[in-house]
Design a protein around this motif. Structure first.
Motif, PDB file in Angstrom:
ATOM      1  N   GLY A   1       0.781  -1.233   0.000  1.00 38.08           N
ATOM      2  CA  GLY A   1       0.000   0.000   0.000  1.00 38.08           C
ATOM      3  C   GLY A   1       0.813   1.284   0.000  1.00 38.08           C
ATOM      4  O   GLY A   1       0.236   2.366   0.050  1.00 38.08           O
ATOM      5  N   ILE A   2       2.138   1.192  -0.061  1.00 35.01           N
ATOM      6  CA  ILE A   2       2.965   2.400   0.006  1.00 35.01           C
ATOM      7  C   ILE A   2       3.893   2.463  -1.200  1.00 35.01           C
ATOM      8  O   ILE A   2       4.766   1.612  -1.353  1.00 35.01           O
ATOM      9  CB  ILE A   2       3.811   2.419   1.297  1.00 35.01           C
ATOM     10  CG1 ILE A   2       2.926   2.370   2.533  1.00 35.01           C
ATOM     11  CG2 ILE A   2       4.709   3.654   1.328  1.00 35.01           C
ATOM     12  CD1 ILE A   2       3.700   2.224   3.825  1.00 35.01           C
ATOM     13  N   PRO A   3       3.723   3.473  -2.062  1.00 32.13           N
ATOM     14  CA  PRO A   3       4.715   3.672  -3.119  1.00 32.13           C
ATOM     15  C   PRO A   3       5.947   4.354  -2.527  1.00 32.13           C
ATOM     16  O   PRO A   3       5.844   5.119  -1.567  1.00 32.13           O
ATOM     17  CB  PRO A   3       4.004   4.587  -4.111  1.00 32.13           C
ATOM     18  CG  PRO A   3       3.003   5.333  -3.293  1.00 32.13           C
ATOM     19  CD  PRO A   3       2.617   4.417  -2.156  1.00 32.13           C
ATOM     20  N   ILE A   4       7.090   4.046  -3.079  1.00 24.27           N
ATOM     21  CA  ILE A   4       8.337   4.672  -2.634  1.00 24.27           C
ATOM     22  C   ILE A   4       8.989   5.318  -3.849  1.00 24.27           C
ATOM     23  O   ILE A   4       9.227   4.645  -4.847  1.00 24.27           O
ATOM     24  CB  ILE A   4       9.300   3.631  -2.018  1.00 24.27           C
ATOM     25  CG1 ILE A   4       8.668   2.976  -0.797  1.00 24.27           C
ATOM     26  CG2 ILE A   4      10.631   4.282  -1.660  1.00 24.27           C
ATOM     27  CD1 ILE A   4       9.487   1.830  -0.224  1.00 24.27           C
ATOM     28  N   ASP A   5       9.263   6.593  -3.772  1.00 26.93           N
ATOM     29  CA  ASP A   5       9.974   7.304  -4.830  1.00 26.93           C
ATOM     30  C   ASP A   5      11.377   7.629  -4.314  1.00 26.93           C
ATOM     31  O   ASP A   5      11.532   8.128  -3.197  1.00 26.93           O
ATOM     32  CB  ASP A   5       9.249   8.590  -5.224  1.00 26.93           C
ATOM     33  CG  ASP A   5       7.886   8.325  -5.848  1.00 26.93           C
ATOM     34  OD1 ASP A   5       7.655   7.197  -6.331  1.00 26.93           O
ATOM     35  OD2 ASP A   5       7.050   9.240  -5.845  1.00 26.93           O
ATOM     36  N   VAL A   6      12.381   7.320  -5.131  1.00 29.12           N
ATOM     37  CA  VAL A   6      13.775   7.506  -4.720  1.00 29.12           C
ATOM     38  C   VAL A   6      14.471   8.368  -5.761  1.00 29.12           C
ATOM     39  O   VAL A   6      14.362   8.113  -6.961  1.00 29.12           O
ATOM     40  CB  VAL A   6      14.500   6.136  -4.609  1.00 29.12           C
ATOM     41  CG1 VAL A   6      15.937   6.340  -4.152  1.00 29.12           C
ATOM     42  CG2 VAL A   6      13.752   5.204  -3.670  1.00 29.12           C
ATOM     43  N   PHE A   7      15.225   9.383  -5.297  1.00 27.51           N
ATOM     44  CA  PHE A   7      15.889  10.317  -6.193  1.00 27.51           C
ATOM     45  C   PHE A   7      17.357  10.448  -5.803  1.00 27.51           C
ATOM     46  O   PHE A   7      17.697  10.526  -4.630  1.00 27.51           O
ATOM     47  CB  PHE A   7      15.217  11.692  -6.123  1.00 27.51           C
ATOM     48  CG  PHE A   7      13.735  11.625  -6.346  1.00 27.51           C
ATOM     49  CD1 PHE A   7      13.220  11.514  -7.626  1.00 27.51           C
ATOM     50  CD2 PHE A   7      12.852  11.637  -5.279  1.00 27.51           C
ATOM     51  CE1 PHE A   7      11.857  11.432  -7.842  1.00 27.51           C
ATOM     52  CE2 PHE A   7      11.481  11.552  -5.483  1.00 27.51           C
ATOM     53  CZ  PHE A   7      10.985  11.453  -6.769  1.00 27.51           C
ATOM     54  N   TYR A   8      18.212  10.478  -6.824  1.00 31.90           N
ATOM     55  CA  TYR A   8      19.647  10.648  -6.601  1.00 31.90           C
ATOM     56  C   TYR A   8      20.184  11.545  -7.706  1.00 31.90           C
ATOM     57  O   TYR A   8      19.765  11.426  -8.862  1.00 31.90           O
ATOM     58  CB  TYR A   8      20.355   9.276  -6.657  1.00 31.90           C
ATOM     59  CG  TYR A   8      21.860   9.367  -6.685  1.00 31.90           C
ATOM     60  CD1 TYR A   8      22.583   9.556  -5.515  1.00 31.90           C
ATOM     61  CD2 TYR A   8      22.561   9.266  -7.883  1.00 31.90           C
ATOM     62  CE1 TYR A   8      23.966   9.643  -5.543  1.00 31.90           C
ATOM     63  CE2 TYR A   8      23.940   9.361  -7.915  1.00 31.90           C
ATOM     64  CZ  TYR A   8      24.642   9.552  -6.747  1.00 31.90           C
ATOM     65  OH  TYR A   8      25.999   9.642  -6.786  1.00 31.90           O
ATOM     66  N   GLN A   9      21.079  12.444  -7.353  1.00 31.11           N
ATOM     67  CA  GLN A   9      21.778  13.221  -8.377  1.00 31.11           C
ATOM     68  C   GLN A   9      23.183  13.517  -7.904  1.00 31.11           C
ATOM     69  O   GLN A   9      23.476  13.470  -6.712  1.00 31.11           O
ATOM     70  CB  GLN A   9      21.028  14.479  -8.783  1.00 31.11           C
ATOM     71  CG  GLN A   9      20.969  15.595  -7.779  1.00 31.11           C
ATOM     72  CD  GLN A   9      20.167  16.769  -8.329  1.00 31.11           C
ATOM     73  OE1 GLN A   9      19.205  16.601  -9.051  1.00 31.11           O
ATOM     74  NE2 GLN A   9      20.564  17.962  -7.970  1.00 31.11           N
ATOM     75  N   THR A  10      24.038  13.795  -8.861  1.00 31.77           N
ATOM     76  CA  THR A  10      25.458  13.955  -8.566  1.00 31.77           C
ATOM     77  C   THR A  10      25.818  15.345  -8.041  1.00 31.77           C
ATOM     78  O   THR A  10      26.942  15.546  -7.594  1.00 31.77           O
ATOM     79  CB  THR A  10      26.302  13.664  -9.818  1.00 31.77           C
ATOM     80  OG1 THR A  10      25.881  14.540 -10.880  1.00 31.77           O
ATOM     81  CG2 THR A  10      26.150  12.217 -10.246  1.00 31.77           C
ATOM     82  N   GLY A  11      24.911  16.282  -8.100  1.00 34.02           N
ATOM     83  CA  GLY A  11      25.174  17.640  -7.633  1.00 34.02           C
ATOM     84  C   GLY A  11      24.199  18.580  -8.303  1.00 34.02           C
ATOM     85  O   GLY A  11      23.279  18.141  -9.000  1.00 34.02           O
ATOM     86  N   PRO A  12      24.397  19.882  -8.123  1.00 33.50           N
ATOM     87  CA  PRO A  12      23.483  20.824  -8.768  1.00 33.50           C
ATOM     88  C   PRO A  12      23.631  20.783 -10.286  1.00 33.50           C
ATOM     89  O   PRO A  12      24.726  20.573 -10.813  1.00 33.50           O
ATOM     90  CB  PRO A  12      23.887  22.187  -8.213  1.00 33.50           C
ATOM     91  CG  PRO A  12      25.177  21.999  -7.513  1.00 33.50           C
ATOM     92  CD  PRO A  12      25.397  20.533  -7.299  1.00 33.50           C
ATOM     93  N   ALA A  13      22.522  20.960 -10.957  1.00 36.14           N
ATOM     94  CA  ALA A  13      22.544  20.988 -12.423  1.00 36.14           C
ATOM     95  C   ALA A  13      23.264  22.240 -12.907  1.00 36.14           C
ATOM     96  O   ALA A  13      23.116  23.317 -12.318  1.00 36.14           O
ATOM     97  CB  ALA A  13      21.121  20.972 -12.960  1.00 36.14           C
ATOM     98  N   PRO A  14      24.052  22.112 -13.963  1.00 37.92           N
ATOM     99  CA  PRO A  14      24.733  23.288 -14.519  1.00 37.92           C
ATOM    100  C   PRO A  14      23.724  24.306 -15.062  1.00 37.92           C
ATOM    101  O   PRO A  14      22.647  23.939 -15.531  1.00 37.92           O
ATOM    102  CB  PRO A  14      25.570  22.709 -15.662  1.00 37.92           C
ATOM    103  CG  PRO A  14      25.668  21.253 -15.400  1.00 37.92           C
ATOM    104  CD  PRO A  14      24.432  20.883 -14.646  1.00 37.92           C
ATOM    105  N   ASP A  15      24.085  25.562 -14.998  1.00 35.47           N
ATOM    106  CA  ASP A  15      23.249  26.621 -15.569  1.00 35.47           C
ATOM    107  C   ASP A  15      23.277  26.548 -17.086  1.00 35.47           C
ATOM    108  O   ASP A  15      24.259  26.097 -17.691  1.00 35.47           O
ATOM    109  CB  ASP A  15      23.761  28.005 -15.137  1.00 35.47           C
ATOM    110  CG  ASP A  15      23.512  28.276 -13.662  1.00 35.47           C
ATOM    111  OD1 ASP A  15      22.542  27.725 -13.110  1.00 35.47           O
ATOM    112  OD2 ASP A  15      24.298  29.034 -13.071  1.00 35.47           O
ATOM    113  N   GLY A  16      22.204  27.000 -17.703  1.00 37.36           N
ATOM    114  CA  GLY A  16      22.167  27.150 -19.148  1.00 37.36           C
ATOM    115  C   GLY A  16      21.847  25.887 -19.927  1.00 37.36           C
ATOM    116  O   GLY A  16      21.970  25.877 -21.147  1.00 37.36           O
ATOM    117  N   VAL A  17      21.440  24.813 -19.233  1.00 33.69           N
ATOM    118  CA  VAL A  17      21.074  23.572 -19.925  1.00 33.69           C
ATOM    119  C   VAL A  17      19.616  23.276 -19.618  1.00 33.69           C
ATOM    120  O   VAL A  17      19.197  23.316 -18.454  1.00 33.69           O
ATOM    121  CB  VAL A  17      21.945  22.390 -19.463  1.00 33.69           C
ATOM    122  CG1 VAL A  17      21.567  21.119 -20.188  1.00 33.69           C
ATOM    123  CG2 VAL A  17      23.417  22.698 -19.664  1.00 33.69           C
TER     124      VAL A  17
END
Length: 155
Positions: free
Chosen positions: A125-141
């Motif tokens: 009954g519980i969905p789990i959402d998991v997020f990972y990123q290597t750092g802040p996204a570069p500007d201008g993309v």
């Protein structure tokens, strides 16, 4: 480097390749980025990702969205498909699967930036959402929204 030369070291593309028995056995292949020096976003979506619960052995299902801004390397998509498929008989919690995939891709590709969203379907009954990123996204993309709505159940 001639365009054909960037594919010379690939071992899986264009050949019959069995699904790896585990993520550790899977070979992630990469090719030189022919647009190196240009900031752009690559997206892979795997709406039918599967793995196993490490305790019960029951299947778990997720919709994965992988975005990255390449540096010198691109992931070869067939090897990515086989790598993701290797989780089919792999027992691990949702968090471990999602973060492990993100870290392995980041290690293999050394991208400017990478993120992965794992939108796991409910178990118990519980969905789990998991997020990972290597750092802040570069500007201008331009990095589009993932487009995956939070789980709402039926209707």
């Amino acid at each position: 480097m001639a365009r054909e030369d960037i594919y010379a070291d690939l071992t899986q593309l264009g050949a019959k390749t069995e699904l790896p028995a585990s993520p550790d056995e899977a070979v992630l292949e990469r090719v030189p980025n022919p647009q190196a020096g240009t900031a752009y976003t690559v997206r892979f979506t795997a709406p039918e990702f599967t793995s196993l619960c490490p305790l019960t052995g029951q299947p778990d299902f997720a919709h994965l969205v992988i975005d990255y801004i390449p540096g010198d390397w691109l992931v070869e998509s067939k090897s990515l498909k086989l790598y993701l498929g290797s989780f089919r008989n792999h027992g691990a919690f949702h968090e471990d699967c999602t973060v492990s995939i993100g870290k392995r891709l980041a290690e293999t590709l050394a991208p400017q930036w990478l993120r992965i969203g794992g939108y796991w379907y409910p178990r118990g009954g519980i969905p789990i959402d998991v997020f990972y990123q290597t750092g802040p996204a570069p500007d201008g993309v331009w990095i589009p929204e993932t487009g995956v709505a939070p789980y709402r159940g039926r209707g």
